[in-house]
Design a protein around this motif. Structure first.
Motif, mmCIF file in Angstrom:
data_model
loop_
_atom_site.group_PDB
_atom_site.id
_atom_site.type_symbol
_atom_site.label_atom_id
_atom_site.label_comp_id
_atom_site.label_asym_id
_atom_site.label_seq_id
_atom_site.Cartn_x
_atom_site.Cartn_y
_atom_site.Cartn_z
ATOM 1 N N TRP A 8 24.320 -73.390 8.345
ATOM 2 C CA TRP A 8 22.900 -73.051 8.451
ATOM 3 C C TRP A 8 22.676 -71.987 9.516
ATOM 4 O O TRP A 8 23.338 -71.966 10.545
ATOM 5 C CB TRP A 8 22.103 -74.299 8.802
ATOM 6 C CG TRP A 8 22.099 -75.311 7.714
ATOM 7 C CD1 TRP A 8 22.955 -76.363 7.569
ATOM 8 C CD2 TRP A 8 21.219 -75.361 6.600
ATOM 9 N NE1 TRP A 8 22.649 -77.071 6.431
ATOM 10 C CE2 TRP A 8 21.584 -76.482 5.820
ATOM 11 C CE3 TRP A 8 20.148 -74.589 6.179
ATOM 12 C CZ2 TRP A 8 20.913 -76.826 4.650
ATOM 13 C CZ3 TRP A 8 19.478 -74.934 5.014
ATOM 14 C CH2 TRP A 8 19.863 -76.044 4.263
ATOM 15 N N LYS A 10 19.174 -69.564 11.317
ATOM 16 C CA LYS A 10 17.732 -69.356 11.344
ATOM 17 C C LYS A 10 17.403 -68.096 10.564
ATOM 18 O O LYS A 10 18.007 -67.043 10.764
ATOM 19 C CB LYS A 10 17.252 -69.217 12.790
ATOM 20 C CG LYS A 10 15.760 -69.030 12.920
ATOM 21 C CD LYS A 10 15.355 -68.934 14.380
ATOM 22 C CE LYS A 10 13.915 -68.507 14.494
ATOM 23 N NZ LYS A 10 13.520 -68.291 15.883
ATOM 24 N N SER A 14 11.744 -65.972 10.220
ATOM 25 C CA SER A 14 11.092 -66.967 11.072
ATOM 26 C C SER A 14 10.608 -66.306 12.345
ATOM 27 O O SER A 14 11.225 -65.362 12.840
ATOM 28 C CB SER A 14 12.070 -68.086 11.433
ATOM 29 O OG SER A 14 12.399 -68.830 10.297
ATOM 30 N N CYS A 21 9.964 -72.325 11.916
ATOM 31 C CA CYS A 21 11.264 -71.736 11.621
ATOM 32 C C CYS A 21 11.877 -72.307 10.355
ATOM 33 O O CYS A 21 11.829 -73.510 10.120
ATOM 34 C CB CYS A 21 12.230 -71.974 12.772
ATOM 35 S SG CYS A 21 11.678 -71.256 14.316
ATOM 36 N N GLU A 23 15.508 -72.562 8.264
ATOM 37 C CA GLU A 23 16.949 -72.406 8.338
ATOM 38 C C GLU A 23 17.440 -72.208 6.909
ATOM 39 O O GLU A 23 16.927 -72.809 5.972
ATOM 40 C CB GLU A 23 17.607 -73.628 8.969
ATOM 41 C CG GLU A 23 17.262 -73.760 10.425
ATOM 42 C CD GLU A 23 17.920 -74.947 11.087
ATOM 43 O OE1 GLU A 23 18.130 -74.881 12.298
ATOM 44 O OE2 GLU A 23 18.224 -75.942 10.393
ATOM 45 N N ASP A 35 13.350 -76.832 6.850
ATOM 46 C CA ASP A 35 12.531 -76.702 8.050
ATOM 47 C C ASP A 35 13.413 -77.003 9.257
ATOM 48 O O ASP A 35 14.067 -78.041 9.300
ATOM 49 C CB ASP A 35 11.370 -77.696 7.972
ATOM 50 C CG ASP A 35 10.373 -77.551 9.094
ATOM 51 O OD1 ASP A 35 10.715 -76.998 10.161
ATOM 52 O OD2 ASP A 35 9.237 -78.008 8.915
ATOM 53 N N SER A 36 13.410 -76.137 10.236
ATOM 54 C CA SER A 36 14.267 -76.343 11.408
ATOM 55 C C SER A 36 13.843 -77.557 12.233
ATOM 56 O O SER A 36 14.638 -78.079 13.008
ATOM 57 C CB SER A 36 14.280 -75.095 12.299
ATOM 58 O OG SER A 36 12.992 -74.861 12.823
ATOM 59 N N PRO A 39 16.145 -80.862 10.582
ATOM 60 C CA PRO A 39 17.421 -80.376 10.066
ATOM 61 C C PRO A 39 18.393 -81.457 9.597
ATOM 62 O O PRO A 39 19.395 -81.147 8.979
ATOM 63 C CB PRO A 39 18.005 -79.621 11.254
ATOM 64 C CG PRO A 39 17.479 -80.356 12.435
ATOM 65 C CD PRO A 39 16.079 -80.772 12.032
#
Length: 60
Positions: A8, A10, A14, A21, A23, A35-36, A39
């Motif tokens: 993964w 970013k 983002s 953010c 990923e 969605d960061s 995770p």
């Protein structure tokens, strides 16, 4: 492929402020998006084709 086995990173789309953010991880035929803030393997992951991802990012 499990979410933990993916590499993964970013998304460059983002913001740098945090909180919003995405990923992204790629395989030859799939773009994985999450969605960061969530995770872990338990969180939702959206999977799209490379063509769909290209169209999405081009429309920005």
């Amino acid at each position: 492929m499990s979410a933990e086995a993916l590499q993964w990173f970013k998304s460059s789309y983002s913001g740098s402020e945090g909180g919003q953010c995405l990923e992204v991880a790629t395989t030859p035929h799939t773009i994985h998006i999450r969605d960061s803030k969530n995770p872990a393997d338990t969180g939702p992951t959206l999977r799209v084709t490379p063509a769909a991802w290209a169209a999405f990012t081009a429309s920005r």
